[in-house]
Design a protein around this motif. Sequence first.
Motif, PDB file in Angstrom:
ATOM      1  N   TRP A 108     -22.742  32.123  14.979  1.00  0.00           N
ATOM      2  CA  TRP A 108     -22.660  30.959  14.341  1.00  0.00           C
ATOM      3  C   TRP A 108     -23.336  30.818  13.076  1.00  0.00           C
ATOM      4  O   TRP A 108     -22.987  29.589  12.175  1.00  0.00           O
ATOM      5  CB  TRP A 108     -22.996  29.968  15.105  1.00  0.00           C
ATOM      6  CG  TRP A 108     -24.657  30.072  15.761  1.00  0.00           C
ATOM      7  CD1 TRP A 108     -24.872  30.590  16.739  1.00  0.00           C
ATOM      8  CD2 TRP A 108     -25.547  29.623  14.910  1.00  0.00           C
ATOM      9  NE1 TRP A 108     -26.116  30.690  16.950  1.00  0.00           N
ATOM     10  CE2 TRP A 108     -26.750  29.944  15.889  1.00  0.00           C
ATOM     11  CE3 TRP A 108     -26.129  29.112  13.729  1.00  0.00           C
ATOM     12  CZ2 TRP A 108     -28.214  29.943  15.482  1.00  0.00           C
ATOM     13  CZ3 TRP A 108     -27.549  28.810  13.635  1.00  0.00           C
ATOM     14  CH2 TRP A 108     -28.428  29.321  14.386  1.00  0.00           C
ATOM     15  N   ALA A 114     -17.666  28.549  11.368  1.00  0.00           N
ATOM     16  CA  ALA A 114     -16.923  27.583  12.007  1.00  0.00           C
ATOM     17  C   ALA A 114     -15.738  27.019  11.195  1.00  0.00           C
ATOM     18  O   ALA A 114     -15.313  25.943  11.920  1.00  0.00           O
ATOM     19  CB  ALA A 114     -18.121  26.330  11.919  1.00  0.00           C
ATOM     20  N   ASP A 117     -13.033  27.355  13.728  1.00  0.00           N
ATOM     21  CA  ASP A 117     -13.355  27.593  14.999  1.00  0.00           C
ATOM     22  C   ASP A 117     -13.736  26.187  15.274  1.00  0.00           C
ATOM     23  O   ASP A 117     -14.846  25.585  14.891  1.00  0.00           O
ATOM     24  CB  ASP A 117     -14.575  28.592  15.365  1.00  0.00           C
ATOM     25  CG  ASP A 117     -14.957  28.663  16.715  1.00  0.00           C
ATOM     26  OD1 ASP A 117     -14.891  27.546  17.559  1.00  0.00           O
ATOM     27  OD2 ASP A 117     -15.102  29.740  17.266  1.00  0.00           O
ATOM     28  N   ALA A 118     -13.128  25.346  16.160  1.00  0.00           N
ATOM     29  CA  ALA A 118     -13.225  23.801  16.106  1.00  0.00           C
ATOM     30  C   ALA A 118     -14.472  23.841  17.110  1.00  0.00           C
ATOM     31  O   ALA A 118     -15.318  22.813  17.018  1.00  0.00           O
ATOM     32  CB  ALA A 118     -12.016  23.352  17.103  1.00  0.00           C
ATOM     33  N   LEU A 119     -14.760  24.526  18.092  1.00  0.00           N
ATOM     34  CA  LEU A 119     -15.802  24.424  18.878  1.00  0.00           C
ATOM     35  C   LEU A 119     -17.178  24.649  18.018  1.00  0.00           C
ATOM     36  O   LEU A 119     -18.082  23.634  18.199  1.00  0.00           O
ATOM     37  CB  LEU A 119     -16.005  25.495  20.321  1.00  0.00           C
ATOM     38  CG  LEU A 119     -17.257  25.133  21.103  1.00  0.00           C
ATOM     39  CD1 LEU A 119     -16.937  23.680  21.688  1.00  0.00           C
ATOM     40  CD2 LEU A 119     -17.047  26.376  22.267  1.00  0.00           C
ATOM     41  N   ARG A 121     -17.481  24.209  15.159  1.00  0.00           N
ATOM     42  CA  ARG A 121     -17.480  22.942  14.211  1.00  0.00           C
ATOM     43  C   ARG A 121     -18.062  22.005  14.767  1.00  0.00           C
ATOM     44  O   ARG A 121     -19.168  21.050  14.185  1.00  0.00           O
ATOM     45  CB  ARG A 121     -16.146  22.548  13.417  1.00  0.00           C
ATOM     46  CG  ARG A 121     -15.597  23.373  12.488  1.00  0.00           C
ATOM     47  CD  ARG A 121     -14.554  22.626  11.581  1.00  0.00           C
ATOM     48  NE  ARG A 121     -13.372  22.327  12.453  1.00  0.00           N
ATOM     49  CZ  ARG A 121     -12.287  23.009  12.722  1.00  0.00           C
ATOM     50  NH1 ARG A 121     -12.478  24.325  12.424  1.00  0.00           N
ATOM     51  NH2 ARG A 121     -11.530  22.678  13.477  1.00  0.00           N
ATOM     52  N   TRP A 122     -17.830  21.914  16.074  1.00  0.00           N
ATOM     53  CA  TRP A 122     -18.369  20.551  16.945  1.00  0.00           C
ATOM     54  C   TRP A 122     -19.793  20.595  17.091  1.00  0.00           C
ATOM     55  O   TRP A 122     -20.580  19.684  17.232  1.00  0.00           O
ATOM     56  CB  TRP A 122     -17.817  20.425  18.242  1.00  0.00           C
ATOM     57  CG  TRP A 122     -18.026  19.318  18.995  1.00  0.00           C
ATOM     58  CD1 TRP A 122     -17.570  17.946  18.937  1.00  0.00           C
ATOM     59  CD2 TRP A 122     -18.831  19.280  20.298  1.00  0.00           C
ATOM     60  NE1 TRP A 122     -18.102  17.085  19.987  1.00  0.00           N
ATOM     61  CE2 TRP A 122     -18.964  18.017  20.717  1.00  0.00           C
ATOM     62  CE3 TRP A 122     -19.527  20.199  20.780  1.00  0.00           C
ATOM     63  CZ2 TRP A 122     -19.787  17.807  21.842  1.00  0.00           C
ATOM     64  CZ3 TRP A 122     -20.245  19.990  21.928  1.00  0.00           C
ATOM     65  CH2 TRP A 122     -20.455  18.443  22.377  1.00  0.00           C
ATOM     66  N   LYS A 123     -20.325  22.031  17.270  1.00  0.00           N
ATOM     67  CA  LYS A 123     -21.721  22.304  17.438  1.00  0.00           C
ATOM     68  C   LYS A 123     -22.458  22.407  16.019  1.00  0.00           C
ATOM     69  O   LYS A 123     -23.875  22.629  16.153  1.00  0.00           O
ATOM     70  CB  LYS A 123     -22.141  23.664  18.316  1.00  0.00           C
ATOM     71  CG  LYS A 123     -21.143  23.494  19.923  1.00  0.00           C
ATOM     72  CD  LYS A 123     -21.559  24.832  20.594  1.00  0.00           C
ATOM     73  CE  LYS A 123     -21.195  24.692  22.009  1.00  0.00           C
ATOM     74  NZ  LYS A 123     -21.331  25.823  22.927  1.00  0.00           N
ATOM     75  N   HIS A 198     -19.979  30.020  22.501  1.00  0.00           N
ATOM     76  CA  HIS A 198     -18.901  29.111  23.033  1.00  0.00           C
ATOM     77  C   HIS A 198     -19.170  29.006  24.639  1.00  0.00           C
ATOM     78  O   HIS A 198     -18.495  28.329  25.344  1.00  0.00           O
ATOM     79  CB  HIS A 198     -17.536  30.196  22.985  1.00  0.00           C
ATOM     80  CG  HIS A 198     -16.995  30.007  21.425  1.00  0.00           C
ATOM     81  ND1 HIS A 198     -17.352  31.037  20.706  1.00  0.00           N
ATOM     82  CD2 HIS A 198     -15.893  29.329  20.947  1.00  0.00           C
ATOM     83  CE1 HIS A 198     -16.568  30.729  19.427  1.00  0.00           C
ATOM     84  NE2 HIS A 198     -15.923  29.638  19.649  1.00  0.00           N
TER      85      HIS A 198
END
Length: 393
Positions: A108, A114, A117-119, A121-123, A198
């Motif tokens: 990450w 990100a 990668d949607a996840l 971006r959320w994190k 993830h």
Amino acid sequence: MIKATIPPGHSWNRLPMIGAVCALLGAIACAILGAANPKQFFFSWLVSFLFFVSLTLGALFFVLIQYAAQGGWGIVVRRIGETTFATLPVMAALFLPLLLGLRDLYSWSVPGAAEHDALLRWKAPYLNVPFFLIRAALFFGIWSFIALLYYRGSRRQDVTGDPGVSARLRRFAGPAIIVLALTQTLASVDWIMSLTPHWYSTMFGVYFFAGSFVGFIALLSVVAPAIRATGLLDTVITAEHLHDIGKLLFAFTVFWAYIAFSQFLLMWYANLPEETIWYKARIEGSWKTVSIFLMAGHFAVPFFYLMGRTVKRRGATLAVGGAWLLAMHFVDLYWQVMPTLHPEGLRPSVLDVAAFVAVGGCFVAAAGWLMRRQALVPLRDPRLAESLAFENA
């Protein structure tokens, strides 16, 4: 008469030098071998760093619960815990090499990771390099503050004999335990769980805590008999104290197994892809063999070995159990970290040994130096007499 300090000429006076030489040799080996394989170096260094920093955090928790519970039995071995957690500033320095390899360790942290990668971006508000570094600084700052507060307070009481020191440290112990629990949980998320960004587990902080505390009690199970065997505290640390150390080691071995199995079971029967990916990598190929070995070695073997009363009351047999669980604690951390680098299977590296010798040498040098500068027991603690006369019911 208590032998308050390590006498001149005693073999334990050489611990700082032995540790420093090991640290130097390990560092040279890491520099040479790591230049050829930097990614392996950073993962190997992370495992060894986590092993020794977990021992310091386990020691800090042990001393805090001694104060919070106003326990008397552990006073004679409390200084071992204080010496262990007083090395936390050294652990902070040993964390610095990892900063050079963030992109090798944590996917990450790679720029642009990100974007597709949607996840991630959320994190991203949490998993980003500046905030990661700020949190690491806060962790070490908080841990070192608590550690030095208790270490200096205990040593000050050796000089002044003021019982108010124990009273003040006891009042602070409860809040300090809460702060330690929260920061240790976040540190385990940052340094271990985010290797697989993830994946997530709400039990992982407790899992890391359980391993850390087992690790320190295992270390205590080795060091306390060793101190007795060298004649330093042979009339102070008795079979009664060893018995209680052994009971703690047995109890938290079971607690570790309970947390480890609970985390696995919840994810196994839910069977959600975002939860099972972490275990999937560890039940395939040669990692499956390590998983089975860990179940047997970290739970089944020590469970039956430590169950007997005699084993826990004899220094030699308790030390064997402690040394075994220290090794299993290292295997546990290795199993948590290394499948990220080698998902295809177990691939031990000489850098694993070099990093362990380097980090371990620094730890031993710092702890040995601290032991030479202080009494081996809290000489003027108001509960020392109770501890010296302690007997198991």
